[in-house]
Every structure is written in C-alpha cells, then in structure tokens.
Enzyme design. Structure first.
Site, PDB file in Angstrom:
ATOM      1  N   THR A  44       0.826  -1.207   0.000  1.00 53.34           N
ATOM      2  CA  THR A  44       0.000   0.000   0.000  1.00 53.34           C
ATOM      3  C   THR A  44       0.858   1.254   0.000  1.00 53.34           C
ATOM      4  O   THR A  44       0.579   2.218  -0.726  1.00 53.34           O
ATOM      5  CB  THR A  44      -0.944  -0.003   1.213  1.00 53.34           C
ATOM      6  OG1 THR A  44      -1.931  -1.026   1.032  1.00 53.34           O
ATOM      7  CG2 THR A  44      -1.639   1.336   1.400  1.00 53.34           C
TER       8      THR A  44
ATOM      9  N   GLY B  21      -6.257  -5.112  -3.699  1.00 50.68           N
ATOM     10  CA  GLY B  21      -6.798  -4.397  -2.541  1.00 50.68           C
ATOM     11  C   GLY B  21      -5.776  -3.484  -1.901  1.00 50.68           C
ATOM     12  O   GLY B  21      -6.088  -2.352  -1.492  1.00 50.68           O
ATOM     13  N   ASP B  22      -4.530  -3.954  -1.810  1.00 51.91           N
ATOM     14  CA  ASP B  22      -3.456  -3.113  -1.275  1.00 51.91           C
ATOM     15  C   ASP B  22      -3.240  -1.904  -2.176  1.00 51.91           C
ATOM     16  O   ASP B  22      -3.018  -0.782  -1.701  1.00 51.91           O
ATOM     17  CB  ASP B  22      -2.145  -3.907  -1.190  1.00 51.91           C
ATOM     18  CG  ASP B  22      -2.260  -5.135  -0.308  1.00 51.91           C
ATOM     19  OD1 ASP B  22      -3.121  -5.144   0.592  1.00 51.91           O
ATOM     20  OD2 ASP B  22      -1.479  -6.083  -0.521  1.00 51.91           O
ATOM     21  N   GLY B  23      -3.303  -2.148  -3.490  1.00 53.73           N
ATOM     22  CA  GLY B  23      -3.140  -1.060  -4.435  1.00 53.73           C
ATOM     23  C   GLY B  23      -4.248  -0.032  -4.309  1.00 53.73           C
ATOM     24  O   GLY B  23      -4.000   1.180  -4.391  1.00 53.73           O
TER      25      GLY B  23
ATOM     26  N   GLY C 137      -3.526   2.150  -1.469  1.00 57.27           N
ATOM     27  CA  GLY C 137      -2.435   3.036  -1.824  1.00 57.27           C
ATOM     28  C   GLY C 137      -2.900   4.206  -2.664  1.00 57.27           C
ATOM     29  O   GLY C 137      -2.526   5.361  -2.426  1.00 57.27           O
TER      30      GLY C 137
END
Length: 346
Positions: free
Chosen positions: A65, A294-296, A299
């Site tokens: 992220t 999801g992390d992206g 971020g």
C-alpha cells in the site's frame, strides 16, 4: 524530514517466479492456493532463486500500500517500518522498495531470516507460500527509540494493516501510533486485512479501531466483523454505516469507512451517510493477476487523501486506478517511475 505517510506492518519479500509443474508436484502445491511454510518448505526459497529467474517485490500488505501511495505522491513522501533479518533477502527487499520510491526504516534481527513469500506462477495460476519469520518480530521498543519516534512524529498520516496486531510488538506499536495520531489530530488509517483477524483477535482489533479515522476492508472482512459484533447483517452498506458510528478516540474527525467489493461498487460511509462508487470494468483479457489489488486500492486512495484531497469520490477513483494498474501486472507491482505519465485527474 516530514513524510506524507508512515506505514507499519509485517514485511515480506515476494519472490516471484514462473516455475515448472514438477516443482509444484514436489511440494504438493495446488494451483491458486496459499499457505504458511512449514519445516518441509524451508528450502523452497533458495531453490527457486537457484533454479529460476526471479523478480523481487517489497511485499507484505502495508508495504504494498505504501508503494502504491508513493506512485501518486511527490518523491520522498512515504516511509515504512517493519522487521527484517540481516541477510540477502533484506537487502533485496530494501532495494525493491527504494525502486518504488519508498524509504524503509527496518528493525533488524539476527536470530531468524527475513520473511519471504514464494509466488509460484504456472500459466495463469498462482500459488503463495509465506514464511513469516522476522516479519513478526517488530518491537515497540524499536518504535520508541528516539530516531524512530522522530519519524513517527514527522509523519502526517499513518497506515497499519491488521496483520500487525497478531503479534505483541505490532499490537503495542499500533496502539502507540494510534494514540499519538489522536493526540495530534493526524489521520490514523488501518485495514481489516483478512476475515480471520476479526475472529481471532477481536479485542485487539477493537482497541486499535478506537483510533482509526479511516477503515479499509473488503466485503468478506466486513461481514466477518459483522458476525463477531453480532450485527446480524451481511449487507455491506449497513455494516459500513455501523462501522462509521463506532466510538473513536479523536472526535475531531468523523470516521471514514471504505469497503471494496472486487469488480462491484465500492462502499463509503461517513457518519450516517453511505455512498457507492462504481468500478470501471477491466476486460478479462487485460487481467493478469488480482493478487495485491486491494493493497493497491488503499495506496491510490491514500496517495490522494494524504495530499489534502477531501473529495472522497476522487480518492476512491484514485484507488480504483491504482488497483487497475496492479491487476494488469504480475503480483502487487506498479509501473516503473519512468512510465508514470498521464496520470488522470480523478
């Protein structure tokens, strides 16, 4: 220096490789699965580095992220803390993070290796095998060392993944950063991380959520918390609204709750208001790998939010944009700096 974002969690060096089926058969791996490494798999990491061309990615959810946020931020805006060992894998992780513009302040231990995750690619399939090791050794004493606490004080926003609270050092550190954020009216943001966290660490999760100004999660994580909280609803919009009303330490900021649902609309709750934000569809022919999307998203959202953008629809669109970049690539990676052009206005 002042950082736009400080992220903390459990760092893992992703070691990505296109492998032969014989390697999968040797270890009994089934495509598109995931597992924690046992003693049997300890030799896997050196084996794939020796026998295959590999790509190193500075992984672990929160580190993913932070790298995604940096994609939209001015240079030198993000910093990350976590625990690694004094080994080759740590050097590769630091190098990979730096290539994405992320500054790292790793705690270094000597008794266990750096945490790694083997990402084994066979055709369009993926298998993940994680060896957590040093990633779970971060200590609050390290966080509170003057040189590290100075970094905490310099940051304007914070992001923690709930995986961090599964070990004592990460839990204590989460509370310390959350308390500082509340006292200084800075944004403390966290991710629910996985459905099992709410089931296994409900008390710890609630203690840290008390400080959370922004809560991220997906539909499965939202429903898992709803179940343990006894809310008796699987409706993601209802759950988001209930989350937004939970008590919080910093009453100067309303809580923002953001739940993604894959390709379906993203749900945002602020106070008693719930909005939905459609996801721009990506052709199946363009999708390479959804791992890390999801992390992206988080971020991208934070990459805009930490620049003072208050329009949450724009922040969500930025999240969708970065997630869209991720799913068009192998693993939770982002285009090189030289290719970061024509970023939309959102």
């Amino acid at each position: 220096m002042a950082y736009a974002l400080l992220a903390l969690e459990n760092p893992l060096l992703d070691i990505q490789a296109n492998v032969k089926q014989e390697l999968m058969d040797k270890y009994g791996f089934v495509s598109n699965g995931a597992m924690l490494a046992s003693e049997k798999e300890q030799g896997l990491y050196e084996e794939i580095v020796r026998d295959y061309p590999v790509v190193y990615v500075a992984g672990g959810a929160a580190q993913n992220t932070a790298r995604g946020a940096q994609y939209l931020l001015p240079a030198n805006s993000t910093v990350y803390m976590g625990c690694v060992s004094n080994d080759h894998y740590a050097e590769q992780m630091k190098k990979a993070a730096a290539e994405d513009g992320l500054e790292t302040k790793y705690q270094v231990v000597d008794d266990v290796p750096t945490g790694t995750c083997a990402v084994l690619i066979t055709g369009q399939d993926r298998f993940l095998c994680a060896n957590l090791s040093a990633s779970e050794k971060f200590s609050v004493d390290t966080l509170q060392k003057p040189e590290n606490w100075k970094v905490v004080e310099s940051a304007k926003n914070y992001y923690i993944g709930a995986f961090f609270i599964s070990h004592d050092g990460g839990y204590a550190s989460s509370l310390a950063v959350g308390k500082h954020a509340a006292e200084t009216n800075k944004a403390f943001t966290m991710n629910l991380s996985a459905p099992w966290v709410a089931l296994a660490f409900r008390d710890r999760l609630d203690a840290v959520l008390n400080y959370a100004d922004i809560v991220f999660g997906n539909e499965d994580e939202a429903r898992s918390y709803s179940k343990v909280a006894g809310w008796e609803t699987d409706d993601v919009k209802e759950i988001a609204a209930k989350f937004a009303q939970l008590p919080k330490a910093n009453t100067k900021r309303p809580r923002i709750v953001v739940f993604t649902q894959g390709a379906d609309e993203t749900v945002v709750a602020v106070g008693d208001k719930v909005t939905v934000h459609p996801v721009e569809k990506v052709s199946s022919s363009e999708i390479v790998d959804t791992n890390g999307a999801g992390d992206g998203f988080c971020g991208g959202f934070l990459g805009l939010y930490t620049q003072g953008v208050e329009d949450l629809h724009k922040c969500v669109n930025a999240g969708h944009y970065i997630a869209g970049l991720v799913i068009r690539r192998v693993g939770p990676t982002y285009p090189p700096v030289a290719e970061r052009t024509n970023i939309p206005e959102f």
